[in-house]
Design an enzyme around this catalytic site. Sequence first.
Site, mmCIF file in Angstrom:
data_model
loop_
_atom_site.group_PDB
_atom_site.id
_atom_site.type_symbol
_atom_site.label_atom_id
_atom_site.label_comp_id
_atom_site.label_asym_id
_atom_site.label_seq_id
_atom_site.Cartn_x
_atom_site.Cartn_y
_atom_site.Cartn_z
ATOM 1 N N GLN A 20 -4.886 -1.284 9.751
ATOM 2 C CA GLN A 20 -4.589 -2.604 9.183
ATOM 3 C C GLN A 20 -5.021 -3.698 10.162
ATOM 4 O O GLN A 20 -4.631 -3.685 11.322
ATOM 5 C CB GLN A 20 -3.083 -2.704 8.884
ATOM 6 N N ASP B 192 -10.869 2.598 3.790
ATOM 7 C CA ASP B 192 -11.233 1.197 3.575
ATOM 8 C C ASP B 192 -12.731 1.019 3.336
ATOM 9 O O ASP B 192 -13.175 -0.071 2.984
ATOM 10 C CB ASP B 192 -10.850 0.394 4.830
ATOM 11 N N LYS C 100 0.842 -1.198 0.000
ATOM 12 C CA LYS C 100 0.000 0.000 0.000
ATOM 13 C C LYS C 100 0.879 1.251 0.000
ATOM 14 O O LYS C 100 0.603 2.219 -0.721
ATOM 15 C CB LYS C 100 -0.939 -0.019 1.215
#
Length: 293
Positions: free
Chosen positions: A97, A120, A53
């Site tokens: 995460q 997200d 990422k």
Amino acid sequence: MATLLDGRALAAEIEQRLQAVISDGLPQAGRPPGLAVLRVGDDPASGVYVANKEKACTRVGITNHGAHLPADTPAAEVLATIQRLNADPAVDGILLQLPLPAGLDEAPLLAAIDPQKDADGLHTLNLGRLLKGEPGPRSCTPAGVMALLAKAGVALAGQRAVVIGRSILVGQPMALMLQAANATVSVAHSRTTNLAALTQQADVLVVAAGRPRMIGAEHVKPGAVVVDVGIHRKPEGGLCGDVRVEEVEPIASAITPVPGGVGPMTVTMLLVNTVASWCARCGVEMPLGDLVH
Ligand code: NAD
């Protein structure tokens, strides 16, 4: 033989569009977009995902505001970090995460992320927006699948779609996005009986069960489009998905490879959500509407 739905190629194409949006918008915004990937502890798979990422951010011109906290960080400190990032004007997207170390409850931490910065698309408010068809950041993996289907020209209106899996991360938002595109959607899960009878009806079959190679020729209608979300490390090395590709490829009309299908698109949609948030927060025109479902 099925056409391969090439996630790497589409991801590279979308990255180029993002670069152009960022360079065109910089004079108006006065700063680049910012994404904070927040990692707690040392889950090894997460290390690889976070690095991917961060590299993708660098490629398109998004500044990385990430933080890596030790595994024994108290919940209050993780919460304070999220609140600091919420308040930081240079941060447009925040991603916590997962998985978190044992002992840290993810629900209150995910809920603390400013919904506008929810890169997200997993905040309860944004899942509700998806349910209602309102604009907002979308869950990255299913949004990536929709982009792959659109790129391949797969018509969804009136088609039968079956999603295997009902997780909040993949299956549920996937079903909502396919339904919003006017497919007739069924969702299968671990308690579904006679799975093959259901999946054989699918014009579009999205497999997100997290079970290596569980779907074979007996589950697939000839000519179906098959999307394999699963990703697993094989004991002998290399990766495989939830689909037995050597059986399904000869009968499907299109299929996503593993690796190189859904995986790269998930990262790209994270960048799309971050750039869309930057556009909204900085008054920059956002020509990415085709990627938001
Ligand atoms: P999960 O374990 O949270 O959910 C799996 C779902 O599949 C559950 O709803 C379960 O009911 C269903 N299921 C399990 N066994 C089944 C069976 N035999 N028949 C029918 N349904 C069954 O997993 P998840 O987070 O949704 O992820 C699914 C897979 O996708 C995993 O392999 C994960 O690694 C992968 N994944 C890939 C990406 C990517 O970018 N490629 C992103 C997210 C997840």
